[in-house]
Design an enzyme around this catalytic site. Structure first.
Site, PDB file in Angstrom:
ATOM      1  N   ASP A  85     -13.852   0.737   2.042  1.00 44.54           N
ATOM      2  CA  ASP A  85     -13.636   1.692   3.146  1.00 44.54           C
ATOM      3  C   ASP A  85     -14.916   2.203   3.816  1.00 44.54           C
ATOM      4  O   ASP A  85     -14.973   3.361   4.258  1.00 44.54           O
ATOM      5  CB  ASP A  85     -12.811   2.887   2.650  1.00 44.54           C
ATOM      6  CG  ASP A  85     -11.348   2.502   2.460  1.00 44.54           C
ATOM      7  OD1 ASP A  85     -10.811   1.808   3.342  1.00 44.54           O
ATOM      8  OD2 ASP A  85     -10.763   2.892   1.439  1.00 44.54           O
ATOM      9  N   ASP A 122      -5.854  -2.980   6.984  1.00 48.63           N
ATOM     10  CA  ASP A 122      -6.749  -1.861   7.295  1.00 48.63           C
ATOM     11  C   ASP A 122      -8.226  -2.292   7.268  1.00 48.63           C
ATOM     12  O   ASP A 122      -9.079  -1.691   7.923  1.00 48.63           O
ATOM     13  CB  ASP A 122      -6.586  -0.703   6.285  1.00 48.63           C
ATOM     14  CG  ASP A 122      -5.182  -0.507   5.764  1.00 48.63           C
ATOM     15  OD1 ASP A 122      -4.398  -1.478   5.778  1.00 48.63           O
ATOM     16  OD2 ASP A 122      -4.860   0.588   5.302  1.00 48.63           O
TER      17      ASP A 122
HETATM   18  N1  GLY Z   1      -5.957   2.791   3.852  1.00 51.81           N
HETATM   19  C1  GLY Z   1      -5.780   3.416   5.066  1.00 51.81           C
HETATM   20  C2  GLY Z   1      -4.429   3.931   5.333  1.00 51.81           C
HETATM   21  O1  GLY Z   1      -3.767   4.476   4.473  1.00 51.81           O
HETATM   22  O2  GLY Z   1      -3.996   3.828   6.425  1.00 51.81           O
END
Ligand code: GLY
Length: 394
Positions: free
Chosen positions: A117, A177
């Site tokens: 992330d 994501d």
């Molecule tokens: N991992 C990012 C989200 O929950 O959208």
């Protein structure tokens, strides 16, 4: 007689003019009420006291408390990002000072290789700071973070590994994501001149292009790759209602991710991917009239399922950019519709609600019954980003 008729006519005209001006004043008043309410919400972010160990992520109605997270949480960069965005929107220098303070606390994440992330954390904070003013230190942090993120790339699978948990089930999970990390990598190449980050981003985008999308242009949340054959071994969900469902925020990441990949590469396959998934989203029978999606298009509880404002704002931000490339009004119309819907007391938190958020009704993780229908920082982030993008095209 003629005189008295024209006098009557004259009075009638004045009467109509007064009514009309009253109506338009009412409209202006209504608009400025919302702007005043928004300003009050923005101030809640500015006056929220700085605490390096606790980034405000969401507001829990159940606990009646702000949910705070450490910098390693995937959402930590959004609060600083919101403050940078608020400076862009308002021009008020105080936001810069606060944004700098919050941004600084994220620096240590540049060495965190235990998750993918990096884009959300480092780019949304330091990257947005760089858009406001030149800062050599910020540039170095972005390059250092890109180096750390690169260690999660597998040459054989040709992807960046998303998560390290659930090892008994997954071998090499990649989530949609993950596309949101590519902006940091593309920028790291622009800053450093080291093309390896750009190449890695392109390779990841190509692998995701191949395996994450369904024939109807919707997308899977998680593709798990086999570490021996390097091929997908399962396509599942982690945050949607079921493996074959359309989790709306995931679609937002996909649309936004391929739009930004096009921005840096001008590879039309990426723009076409973003457009096809945007079309799937816009034409979905379960997209509500006000444009704010349910958290998952396939929740059988629709129309009583919770909305996810964050999904709507992510897609709205991306669609302003898609409009820029295509000049197709329908994308701009969607973004404007979402902004119009959200600029209402139905979605904006009350002026005296004591938490550093702007909008209500985002849904974080429905399967875990976590953050359902609540104010969440990343819903605000893409709301502000869309407002900035719309202001810029105007
Ligand atoms: N991992 C990012 C989200 O929950 O959208």
């Amino acid at each position: 007689m003629i005189f008295s008729q024209s006098k009557n006519y004259y009075f009638l005209l004045i009467f109509v003019a007064l009514i009309l001006s009253g109506c338009s004043r009412k409209k202006e008043d209504a608009k400025s009420d919302i702007e005043i309410l928004l300003e009050k919400r923005y101030e809640k972010l500015l006056t929220y006291s700085v605490d390096s160990l606790a980034f405000p992520r969401s507001y829990s109605y159940k606990a009646n408390a702000i949910k705070k997270v450490p910098s390693k949480d995937w959402t930590s960069g959004f609060f600083a990002g919101n403050l940078w965005h608020l400076y862009s929107l308002t021009g008020n220098q105080d936001y810069i000072e606060k944004a700098e303070e919050w941004t600084a606390f994220i620096e240590k994440e540049k060495f965190n290789n235990r998750t993918h992330d990096m884009g959300f954390k480092v780019y949304n904070s330091f990257g947005n700071g760089l858009k406001i003013k030149e800062n050599k230190r910020y540039k170095n942090i972005i390059v250092e973070s890109a180096k750390t993120l690169s260690t999660r790339f597998d040459e054989n699978i040709k992807s960046i590994r998303s998560w390290d948990f659930n090892k008994e089930v997954w071998q090499f999970p990649v989530i949609i994501d993950n596309m949101m990390n590519l902006e940091l990598l593309f920028e790291a190449t622009k800053i450093s001149g080291d093309s390896s980050f750009h190449k890695l981003a392109v390779t990841h985008a190509n692998t995701t292009l191949k395996h994450h999308f369904r024939p109807d242009n919707s997308c899977y949340h998680v593709v798990d790759y086999d570490t021996l054959t390097y091929q997908p071994r399962m396509k599942v969900t982690h945050q949607g209602i079921n493996d074959e469902s359309s989790w709306t925020r995931g679609h937002g990441w996909g649309i936004y991710g391929y739009t930004l990949a096009y921005r840096y590469t001008k590879d039309t396959r990426y723009l076409n991917r973003a457009i096809a998934t945007a079309e799937y989203f816009l034409n979905h029978k379960n997209l509500p009239k006000d444009g704010i999606p349910y958290w998952d298009f396939d929740d059988p509880a629709i129309p009583n399922a919770p909305r996810d404002v964050s999904a709507g704002t992510i897609v709205a931000a991306a669609m302003v950019e898609i409009y820029g490339y295509t000049q197709e009004e329908k994308y701009l119309d969607y973004s404007k519709k979402v902004m119009t819907s959200l600029k209402s007391p139905d979605y904006i938190l009350a002026a005296d609600f004591d938490a550093p958020f702007i909008l209500d009704h985002s849904t974080g993780n429905w399967p875990k019954n976590d953050e359902i229908d609540e104010p969440i920082a990343y819903g605000d982030y893409y709301f502000l980003e869309t407002l900035i993008r719309l202001k810029n095209i105007n």
